[in-house]
Design an enzyme around this catalytic site. Structure first.
Site, mmCIF file in Angstrom:
data_model
loop_
_atom_site.group_PDB
_atom_site.id
_atom_site.type_symbol
_atom_site.label_atom_id
_atom_site.label_comp_id
_atom_site.label_asym_id
_atom_site.label_seq_id
_atom_site.Cartn_x
_atom_site.Cartn_y
_atom_site.Cartn_z
ATOM 1 C CE LYS A 55 -2.200 -2.672 -0.595
ATOM 2 N NZ LYS A 55 -2.327 -4.136 -0.496
ATOM 3 N N GLY A 119 9.230 -21.185 17.249
ATOM 4 C CA GLY A 119 8.407 -21.773 18.308
ATOM 5 C C GLY A 119 7.880 -23.150 17.911
ATOM 6 N N GLY A 192 0.163 -15.455 -12.583
ATOM 7 C CA GLY A 192 -0.956 -15.444 -11.648
ATOM 8 C C GLY A 192 -1.572 -14.056 -11.588
ATOM 9 C CB ALA A 193 -4.153 -12.327 -13.347
ATOM 10 N N GLY A 194 -4.123 -13.147 -9.718
ATOM 11 C CA GLY A 194 -4.967 -13.091 -8.527
ATOM 12 C C GLY A 194 -4.762 -11.740 -7.861
ATOM 13 C CB VAL A 195 -5.377 -10.608 -4.381
ATOM 14 C CG1 VAL A 195 -5.408 -9.279 -3.671
ATOM 15 C CG2 VAL A 195 -6.740 -11.247 -4.329
ATOM 16 C CB VAL A 249 3.032 -20.632 -16.392
ATOM 17 C CG1 VAL A 249 4.528 -20.377 -16.415
ATOM 18 C CG2 VAL A 249 2.265 -19.353 -16.699
ATOM 19 N NE ARG A 292 1.037 -15.449 1.747
ATOM 20 C CZ ARG A 292 2.230 -14.832 1.803
ATOM 21 N NH1 ARG A 292 2.679 -14.159 0.761
ATOM 22 N NH2 ARG A 292 2.946 -14.881 2.901
ATOM 23 C CG HIS A 475 -24.588 16.513 -0.839
ATOM 24 N ND1 HIS A 475 -24.413 15.660 -1.910
ATOM 25 C CD2 HIS A 475 -24.570 17.778 -1.340
ATOM 26 C CE1 HIS A 475 -24.316 16.392 -3.010
ATOM 27 N NE2 HIS A 475 -24.410 17.676 -2.701
HETATM 28 P P1 NAI Z 1 -4.546 -15.904 -5.453
HETATM 29 O O1 NAI Z 1 -5.043 -17.248 -5.110
HETATM 30 O O2 NAI Z 1 -5.363 -14.706 -5.176
HETATM 31 O O3 NAI Z 1 -4.204 -15.858 -7.026
HETATM 32 C C1 NAI Z 1 -3.333 -16.759 -7.665
HETATM 33 C C2 NAI Z 1 -3.661 -16.764 -9.145
HETATM 34 O O4 NAI Z 1 -2.672 -17.519 -9.815
HETATM 35 C C3 NAI Z 1 -5.004 -17.424 -9.433
HETATM 36 O O5 NAI Z 1 -5.748 -16.577 -10.279
HETATM 37 C C4 NAI Z 1 -4.615 -18.736 -10.110
HETATM 38 O O6 NAI Z 1 -5.554 -19.159 -11.069
HETATM 39 C C5 NAI Z 1 -3.297 -18.354 -10.774
HETATM 40 N N1 NAI Z 1 -2.392 -19.477 -11.027
HETATM 41 C C6 NAI Z 1 -2.111 -20.495 -10.187
HETATM 42 N N2 NAI Z 1 -1.212 -21.321 -10.784
HETATM 43 C C7 NAI Z 1 -0.923 -20.802 -11.993
HETATM 44 C C8 NAI Z 1 -0.070 -21.187 -13.068
HETATM 45 N N3 NAI Z 1 0.704 -22.292 -13.010
HETATM 46 N N4 NAI Z 1 -0.020 -20.419 -14.189
HETATM 47 C C9 NAI Z 1 -0.781 -19.299 -14.263
HETATM 48 N N5 NAI Z 1 -1.601 -18.890 -13.284
HETATM 49 C C10 NAI Z 1 -1.675 -19.626 -12.157
HETATM 50 O O7 NAI Z 1 -3.090 -15.837 -4.785
HETATM 51 P P2 NAI Z 1 -2.133 -14.581 -4.594
HETATM 52 O O8 NAI Z 1 -2.469 -13.502 -5.574
HETATM 53 O O9 NAI Z 1 -0.774 -15.159 -4.627
HETATM 54 O O10 NAI Z 1 -2.513 -14.060 -3.146
HETATM 55 C C11 NAI Z 1 -2.311 -14.916 -2.019
HETATM 56 C C12 NAI Z 1 -3.235 -14.558 -0.879
HETATM 57 O O11 NAI Z 1 -2.920 -13.298 -0.347
HETATM 58 C C13 NAI Z 1 -4.694 -14.523 -1.320
HETATM 59 O O12 NAI Z 1 -5.446 -15.293 -0.436
HETATM 60 C C14 NAI Z 1 -5.060 -13.071 -1.237
HETATM 61 O O13 NAI Z 1 -6.410 -12.879 -0.870
HETATM 62 C C15 NAI Z 1 -4.093 -12.527 -0.193
HETATM 63 N N6 NAI Z 1 -3.823 -11.113 -0.458
HETATM 64 C C16 NAI Z 1 -4.728 -10.175 -0.088
HETATM 65 C C17 NAI Z 1 -4.533 -8.850 -0.389
HETATM 66 C C18 NAI Z 1 -5.557 -7.844 -0.039
HETATM 67 O O14 NAI Z 1 -6.397 -8.106 0.805
HETATM 68 N N7 NAI Z 1 -5.586 -6.671 -0.645
HETATM 69 C C19 NAI Z 1 -3.337 -8.396 -1.084
HETATM 70 C C20 NAI Z 1 -2.484 -9.463 -1.480
HETATM 71 C C21 NAI Z 1 -2.723 -10.767 -1.148
#
Ligand code: NAI
Length: 501
Positions: A55, A119, A192-195, A249, A292, A475
């Site tokens: 952030k 621990g 990985g286009a997750g969070v 990948v 993770r 407002h």
């Molecule tokens: P994630 O589970 O959100 O996303 C991982 C992405 O990688 C998924 O879309 C998955 O389909 C893709 N993936 C997995 N294997 C793959 C492959 N071999 N090739 C291509 N794509 C692949 O995990 P991420 O982004 O690593 O986040 C981990 C954790 O941390 C999550 O639970 C998330 O909620 C948390 N987090 C929360 C944040 C927030 O609250 N703002 C910020 C950052 C992380």
């Protein structure tokens, strides 16, 4: 052992689960000790390698975006803008270090000793209490005795052998957030286009890096609302993030100049990938953000009769107790939804149950309920969501033979958003047509993570959509997004053409 100090509660791990639990238990008057691997880890992933450092970088990225995209329209001509990544990293490091010192200060104020070292549960029972060892990086192993134990060891970036993570060119999010990572690459591939992937994709693209993202699923941030995904997708398109979905990948390698990722279409069966058509993506560095792994190893859980499975330490979801009576586990190490605020909430539940089971504290047993668990993604635009998505709500309603109403309101129709030059995005609120209870909400746009908090309060306390709308909102504020979206549930949003339901 009888001469030894006995703590009411020993907590292993000092992330937002662990340190929160320690402070909470101390507030109730419990005698608490906390164990953390090393001083540099105090505060856990959130403070050191996650929420907070990202952030801090998001702020730099957002300011750059505003200077480039909004300032001229506001009559502010900045001229040539230089961006010093090393400086942004230094600020990020300062924020992290100040927060870490703050956590240390809070623990000290509450007289909670911090034991630095690894621990491990060594033995014991709920009746006799537990022995926990602390093995420091250097020096002698020591032993603590506690009536109850909370395991809050968290998680670490998942490593896949085929991705050859060398922590130099092929990196995890921890590597990118390392205090010494100060050179901006020209290009990067994100797997990985997750969070995590999307937050870093946004940050580095705004910093001027050529970003390519590879995602296995057909969508980025796949668990979010369909229209929210679409909106972020469009933005990434506009700003030039090259997102390739449905990509399996297969491997990542270092090359003389950088890195190379090889993929094939995700529809190819796993045993046929060798003969499948391949695609390659090259860049200076690669970030692997594919989820993770839970830090369950060597904690002594199984030796004492607890269970560890694929999702982490197995707990009773309601009480947070593990298979070892008197030992609780919270946050990422138990798998499921890995969010800092969920770990803190788990901690409140575990502390209440642990202290109540000891007796003599002003606590009562509590049961966890995750129905209202907000989630936020700090891309630009920002995203916030809580409860269920519209499709899920429709399916549930179909099964029950009931109906849902969805209210939707766009930032572009809100006065304050116009003034702020923040017209992108929308908020939607879903309610049960019969009970008028709110089932979920999603928002993408300025302040979305903050706005979603209001809906969470309503959901948690059974405040209906009508009642949420019968509240006075100041407002002009962005919070009026909630008012308009919730009034639209009944077709009553003032600044939107629509029919009363
Ligand atoms: P994630 O589970 O959100 O996303 C991982 C992405 O990688 C998924 O879309 C998955 O389909 C893709 N993936 C997995 N294997 C793959 C492959 N071999 N090739 C291509 N794509 C692949 O995990 P991420 O982004 O690593 O986040 C981990 C954790 O941390 C999550 O639970 C998330 O909620 C948390 N987090 C929360 C944040 C927030 O609250 N703002 C910020 C950052 C992380």
């Amino acid at each position: 052992m009888s001469e030894q100090e006995v703590f009411d509660l020993i907590i292993i791990g000092s992330g937002p689960g662990g340190y929160h639990s320690a402070l909470r238990a101390a507030q109730y008057g419990a005698k608490v000790a906390i164990i953390e691997k090393a001083p540099s880890e105090l505060g856990g992933t959130c403070s050191n390698w996650g929420c907070i450092p990202t952030k801090a970088l998001v702020k730099s990225a957002h300011l750059l975006e505003e200077i480039h995209e909004i300032a001229p329209d506001l009559g502010i001509m900045v001229g040539n803008v230089a961006f010093d990544f090393a400086k942004a990293v230094e600020r990020k490091n300062k924020v992290v270090s100040e927060l870490r010192t703050g956590i240390e200060g809070l623990l000290n104020t509450r007289k909670i000793p911090i034991h630095y070292g690894f621990g491990k549960l060594e033995g014991g029972t709920i009746n006799e209490g537990f022995t926990v060892s602390v093995t420091p990086k250097e020096g002698q192993k020591t032993f603590l005795k506690g009536k109850r134990v909370i395991l809050a060891t968290g998680s670490t970036p998942a490593l896949i052998p085929a991705f050859n993570i060398d922590h130099k060119k092929i990196l995890t999010s921890d590597d990118i957030l390392h205090s010494d990572f100060k050179t901006l690459p020209k290009s990067m591939v994100i797997i990985g286009a997750g969070v995590i992937g999307c937050e870093f994709g946004n940050i580095f693209r705004r910093f001027g890096v050529d970003v390519t993202m590879l995602e296995y699923l057909p969508n980025m941030i796949a668990t979010e609302e369909r229209l929210v995904i679409k909106e972020l997708n469009n933005t990434f398109d506009e700003i030039g993030v090259k997102l390739h979905v449905s990509q399996n990948v297969l491997k990542v390698e270092t090359t003389e100049t950088g890195v190379k990722a090889t993929t094939c279409d995700a529809s190819v069966p796993r045993d046929q990938t060798e003969s499948a058509e391949k695609f390659t993506y090259e860049a200076d560095i690669c970030l692997v953000s594919i989820g993770r792994s839970k830090l369950t190893k060597d904690l002594g859980v199984e030796e004492l009769g607890g269970t560890i499975d694929r999702s982490g330490i197995v707990v009773n979801e309601k009480t947070r107790e593990t298979g070892i009576p008197g030992v609780y586990a919270i946050g990422d190490v138990t798998g499921g939804i890995m969010l800092a605020h969920k770990a803190s909430y788990d901690g409140d539940i575990a502390v209440a149950n642990a202290l109540t089971s000891i007796g003599g504290f002003d606590t009562h047993a509590r049961e966890a309920n995750y129905r209202v668990l907000p989630a936020t993604i700090f891309t630009s635009p920002e995203i916030g969501s809580v409860g269920i998505r519209e499709n899920q709500a429709k399916e549930m309603a179909k099964e029950k033979g009931s109906k849902i109403y969805t209210g939707r309101f766009y930032y572009a129709s809100l006065g304050k958003a116009k003034c702020m030059a923040a017209e992108q995005g929308f908020m939607m609120i879903i309610a049960d047509a019969e009970t008028d209870l709110i089932l979920g909400a999603s928002c993408i746009g300025h302040g979305a993570p903050e706005l979603i908090a209001t809906v969470s309060v309503a959901m948690e306390h059974g405040i209906t959509a009508s009642k949420l709308g019968h509240t006075i909102y100041s407002h002009p504020t962005i919070s009026e997004m909630v008012l308009e979206a919730v009034e639209d549930v009944h077709g009553m949003a003032i600044h939107k053409a629509g029919r009363r339901r």
